[in-house]
Design a protein around this motif. Structure first.
Motif, mmCIF file in Angstrom:
data_model
loop_
_atom_site.group_PDB
_atom_site.id
_atom_site.type_symbol
_atom_site.label_atom_id
_atom_site.label_comp_id
_atom_site.label_asym_id
_atom_site.label_seq_id
_atom_site.Cartn_x
_atom_site.Cartn_y
_atom_site.Cartn_z
ATOM 1 N N ARG A 210 0.837 -1.205 0.000
ATOM 2 C CA ARG A 210 0.000 0.000 0.000
ATOM 3 C C ARG A 210 0.869 1.251 0.000
ATOM 4 O O ARG A 210 0.591 2.214 -0.733
ATOM 5 C CB ARG A 210 -0.918 -0.005 1.225
ATOM 6 N N ALA A 214 1.189 4.260 -2.954
ATOM 7 C CA ALA A 214 1.082 5.696 -2.698
ATOM 8 C C ALA A 214 2.316 6.429 -3.205
ATOM 9 O O ALA A 214 2.209 7.518 -3.786
ATOM 10 C CB ALA A 214 0.892 5.943 -1.200
ATOM 11 N N VAL A 215 3.499 5.834 -3.010
ATOM 12 C CA VAL A 215 4.729 6.473 -3.469
ATOM 13 C C VAL A 215 4.760 6.548 -4.991
ATOM 14 O O VAL A 215 5.282 7.508 -5.573
ATOM 15 C CB VAL A 215 5.968 5.741 -2.923
ATOM 16 N N CYS A 217 2.119 7.038 -6.866
ATOM 17 C CA CYS A 217 1.274 8.201 -7.177
ATOM 18 C C CYS A 217 2.046 9.491 -6.954
ATOM 19 O O CYS A 217 1.990 10.421 -7.773
ATOM 20 C CB CYS A 217 0.021 8.184 -6.301
ATOM 21 N N ARG A 218 2.769 9.557 -5.854
ATOM 22 C CA ARG A 218 3.587 10.735 -5.568
ATOM 23 C C ARG A 218 4.646 10.917 -6.649
ATOM 24 O O ARG A 218 4.924 12.024 -7.097
ATOM 25 C CB ARG A 218 4.236 10.561 -4.201
ATOM 26 N N TYR A 279 -0.524 14.148 1.412
ATOM 27 C CA TYR A 279 -1.194 13.795 0.164
ATOM 28 C C TYR A 279 -2.432 14.662 -0.052
ATOM 29 O O TYR A 279 -2.738 15.061 -1.190
ATOM 30 C CB TYR A 279 -1.556 12.314 0.160
ATOM 31 N N HIS A 315 8.511 8.017 3.905
ATOM 32 C CA HIS A 315 8.311 6.857 3.029
ATOM 33 C C HIS A 315 9.452 5.853 3.204
ATOM 34 O O HIS A 315 9.222 4.639 3.305
ATOM 35 C CB HIS A 315 8.277 7.297 1.557
ATOM 36 N N THR A 338 9.511 2.718 -7.292
ATOM 37 C CA THR A 338 8.317 3.558 -7.269
ATOM 38 C C THR A 338 8.602 4.949 -7.816
ATOM 39 O O THR A 338 7.754 5.559 -8.476
ATOM 40 C CB THR A 338 7.774 3.677 -5.833
ATOM 41 N N PRO A 369 -2.398 12.265 -6.250
ATOM 42 C CA PRO A 369 -2.260 12.294 -4.791
ATOM 43 C C PRO A 369 -3.536 11.903 -4.058
ATOM 44 O O PRO A 369 -3.479 11.436 -2.908
ATOM 45 C CB PRO A 369 -1.853 13.747 -4.497
ATOM 46 N N GLY A 372 -3.247 8.306 -3.802
ATOM 47 C CA GLY A 372 -2.248 8.030 -2.770
ATOM 48 C C GLY A 372 -2.828 8.158 -1.378
ATOM 49 O O GLY A 372 -2.539 7.345 -0.490
ATOM 50 N N TRP A 373 -3.661 9.174 -1.158
ATOM 51 C CA TRP A 373 -4.284 9.365 0.159
ATOM 52 C C TRP A 373 -5.161 8.166 0.511
ATOM 53 O O TRP A 373 -5.165 7.704 1.661
ATOM 54 C CB TRP A 373 -5.116 10.639 0.159
#
Length: 403
Positions: A210, A214-215, A217-218, A279, A315, A338, A369, A372-373
């Motif tokens: 997970r 998210a990383v 997406c960042r 995020y 992260h 990532t 983001p 990611g959130w």
């Protein structure tokens, strides 16, 4: 360790942090060179974004491999060697005679960057004796390298053109010397130093997956903005290339400010909470970058930089804590795979920009983001090694305690 007790910064961490700065100059340099490739070689947006892709593509495959290797065998010799490779690739990019050769040399630079990070993160974690604060300093070095890269590229290329790119090898030479110092320093560890993995707990692959999502997406947001915010700022302000360089510098300088701010806030509120807030902020900030015209774009670039960088070192340490048995692999994924995946999306952004407009191409970045959130919303703090119930609440770094 009590909150108000300062943590020492071993000499090895200092050298690794400075070496990290020199290497990450080359991660930022490729994006900083894009406007000059467009101006001097008349590359299209799609062709220019392909340069960013070339620097990222091999890294996305190679970096986790290096991470897995460093989990089995420490390879300190990689640190100076990979630094030199990263620098030589970028230094040659401005004097190659064709687009294909440019792609090849920046890809070689990307391999050098990929080889550096897992071994450096493993060495830093070991030298830090498990201190999140020391790892925060290690991250800060890399982010400072990112921040200074557009200024360095602008100073060299704006003065001498792309033919002056061989001068960009200088940080690599300095970084290789610093890494050699780190390797020598690590051979004589301080008394009481132990491997961070000596009392490691079990791996939590679900939480790590997970976090990695998210990383990604960042990364898509950060790499795309890195590639195009300079050109976009020029469009929105009607300014010169210097106006674009200023936007890129603001985006990158957030690495220094964001790492310190993130460490301080995480020490008070916890890493997961700060990652969530970051995020959420990034959604609003990127929307401002895309839609707000004129000089106000710089305000939203600064906010986007904060949202993207505050969780950066968090992260890394969260990934290492979710996979305490595979620190190198965790570092290779969170610092490499990532991040590199973000580069894979830049040709798509470039193609949309060529066929519609750069503003239209950047609109999808607002959604990333938000996704990611959603991914980090259900994450929990990793459990402390050797504990079955007590979560680890110490953050990456109250860096102010070390100042």
């Amino acid at each position: 360790m009590p909150k108000n007790q300062p943590l020492s910064r071993p000499r090895t961490i200092t050298w690794l942090s400075l070496g990290h700065a020199c290497v990450d100059v080359y991660q930022g340099s490729v994006a900083a060179l894009v406007p000059y490739f467009v101006l001097e070689r008349e590359y299209t947006y799609a062709a220019a974004s392909g340069i960013v892709l070339a620097a990222s593509l091999l890294s996305s495959v190679v970096q986790p491999l290096f991470g897995a290797l460093t989990d089995r065998w420490p390879m300190p010799w990689l640190l100076p060697l990979s630094t030199l490779i990263a620098g030589v690739g970028v230094a040659l990019s401005g004097i190659t005679g064709s687009y294909v050769l440019t792609l090849i040399v920046v890809a070689i630079s990307g391999i050098g960057v990929a080889a550096f990070h897992p071994e450096a993160a493993r060495a830093a974690r070991k030298a830090s004796r498990g201190s999140h604060s020391a790892m925060g300093w290690f991250s800060l070095g890399g982010n400072l390298g990112f921040a200074t890269s557009p200024l360095l590229v602008s100073a060299v290329i704006a003065t001498g053109g792309l033919q002056a790119s061989p001068l960009l090898v200088v940080p690599a030479l300095a970084g290789a010397a610093l890494c050699l110092s780190a390797v020598r320093s690590a051979r004589t560890p301080a008394a009481g130093t132990a491997s961070a993995g000596a009392k490691a707990g079990s791996d939590d692959w679900v939480s790590f997956a997970r976090l990695s999502g998210a990383v990604i997406c960042r990364s898509i947001v950060f790499v795309s903005l890195s590639a195009f915010v300079s050109l976009y700022a020029q469009e929105r302000t009607g300014g010169s290339p210097a106006a674009g360089t200023a936007a890129l510098f603001i985006l990158y300088i957030g690495g220094a400010i964001g790492t310190v701010l993130g460490a301080s806030l995480a020490n008070r509120f916890g890493r997961i909470q700060i990652v969530r807030w970051s995020y959420a902020l990034t959604v609003l900030a990127v929307a401002g970058v895309v839609f707000v015209p004129g000089p106000l774009i710089y305000v939203f670039v600064a906010l986007a930089s904060a949202g993207l960088y505050v969780p950066f070192s968090l992260h890394m340490t969260l990934g290492q804590d979710y996979l305490p048995q595979r620190v190198g692999t965790a570092s290779g994924v969170t610092l490499g795979l990532t991040v590199s995946i973000g580069g894979l999306t830049t040709p798509v952004i470039g193609a949309i920009a060529d066929n519609a407009s750069l503003q239209v191409a950047l609109i999808p970045l607002i959604v990333m983001p938000a996704i990611g959130w959603i991914l980090v919303h259900s994450l929990q703090e990793p459990k402390a090694p050797g504990s079955s119930s007590e979560p680890r609440t110490q953050s990456t770094a109250a860096i102010r305690n070390d100042a």
